[in-house]
Design an enzyme around this catalytic site. Structure first.
Site, PDB file in Angstrom:
ATOM      1  CG  ASP A   1     -10.351  -1.314   4.228  1.00  0.00           C
ATOM      2  OD1 ASP A   1      -9.948  -1.611   3.093  1.00  0.00           O
ATOM      3  OD2 ASP A   1      -9.701  -1.548   5.267  1.00  0.00           O
TER       4      ASP A   1
ATOM      5  CE  LYS B   1      -3.787  -2.527   2.032  1.00  0.00           C
ATOM      6  NZ  LYS B   1      -4.317  -3.138   3.233  1.00  0.00           N
TER       7      LYS B   1
ATOM      8  CD  GLN C   1      -3.668  -4.954   6.369  1.00  0.00           C
ATOM      9  OE1 GLN C   1      -3.471  -3.982   5.654  1.00  0.00           O
ATOM     10  NE2 GLN C   1      -4.269  -6.033   5.919  1.00  0.00           N
TER      11      GLN C   1
END
Length: 283
Positions: free
Chosen positions: A119, A52, A96
């Protein structure tokens, strides 16, 4: 021979367009910013976070990485999220997953402001996806929609079967296909005659985490087959949830593992971050 749908190639095209858009925003003084939070030292999570960061650099985004020890308390993690929610340089926040067992994952997801939830896991964004009025899509299903588009397959009117009902892939995937007027069935561990249901699919999306679960006799000739799984075999090789060698001659189009769905997920995260930066600046 099936069309091999390369996530790497589709991703490259999308990122080139995003890089141009980012450059135009930068000319106006707007720099998309993404903050990634990693709690603990899970090796797979470290790899994802590194990828990322690399994508942010490639596209010219501002990025921050917050690596917290495995013993971080819920209060400490929520305090960091609050600080990032209030930071105008940060347009997207990603925590995460999975988190260490002592942390409440749902409370963490809900603490991220919906407009910074790149997300698309916050209940507010999940609800928006359900009614079809959304700013962000979950990254893996969004990437899959781009891969299906690449095949030239028209979703409207097609029989679509999704194997797997996770909140991250299966459920939102079904909604996105439905929004494109597909006729959608979701299969799971309690589905009766699952092979027979799968065989009806014009578009088959498989996301269950079982190596080579979908065999040739479960696939309709000419189907578009999207394999979300990534599994490591005892010999160290990677494979998907679909028996690729057996299914590829039957399908009209199929994603490889690796190199299919995987590269698209981070690209869609970058797209969501770019969208968040535009929304925050009234674009």
């Amino acid at each position: 021979m099936a069309q091999i749908i390369s996530g790497k190639e589709v991703s490259k095209k999308l990122r080139a367009a995003m890089a141009e858009e980012t450059a135009a925003l930068k000319a106006e003084g707007i720099v998309p910013g993404l903050a990634v939070i990693l709690v603990g030292d899970d090796p797979a999570s470290q790899v994802y976070v590194r990828n990322k960061e690399r994508a942010c650099t490639e596209l010219g985004f501002y990025s921050e990485k917050h690596v917290l020890p495995a013993g971080t308390t819920q209060a400490e993690l929520l305090a960091l999220i609050d600080r990032l929610n209030a930071d105008p340089k940060i347009h997207g926040i990603l925590c995460q997953l999975p988190l260490p067992a002592h942390l409440d994952e749902q409370a963490v997801i809900e603490r991220i402001h919906p407009e910074k939830d790149v997300d698309a896991f916050h209940p507010a964004n999940v609800g928006r996806i359900m009614i079809g009025d959304y700013h962000y899509l979950p990254c893996t299903p969004a990437g899959i929609m781009e891969l299906i588009k690449e095949t030239g397959c028209e979703i409207a009117g097609k029989t679509c079967v999704v194997i797997g009902r996770s909140n991250i892939v299966g459920k939102p995937m079904a909604m996105l296909l439905l929004h494109q007027s597909g006729t959608v069935t979701i299969c799971h561990s309690k589905t009766r005659d699952l092979p027979e249901v799968a065989r009806r699919a014009d578009i088959l999306v498989v996301a269950i985490g079982k190596p080579k679960f979908v065999t040739a006799d479960m696939v309709k000739p000419g189907a578009v087959v999207i394999d979300v799984g990534i599994n490591r075999l005892p010999d160290g090789k990677l494979c998907g949830d679909v028996d690729y060698e057996a299914v590829e001659p039957i399908a009209s189009a199929i994603t490889p593992v690796p190199g299919g769905v995987g590269p698209m997920t981070i690209t869609m995260l970058m797209r969501n971050t770019l969208t968040a930066a535009k929304l925050a600046n009234g674009r």
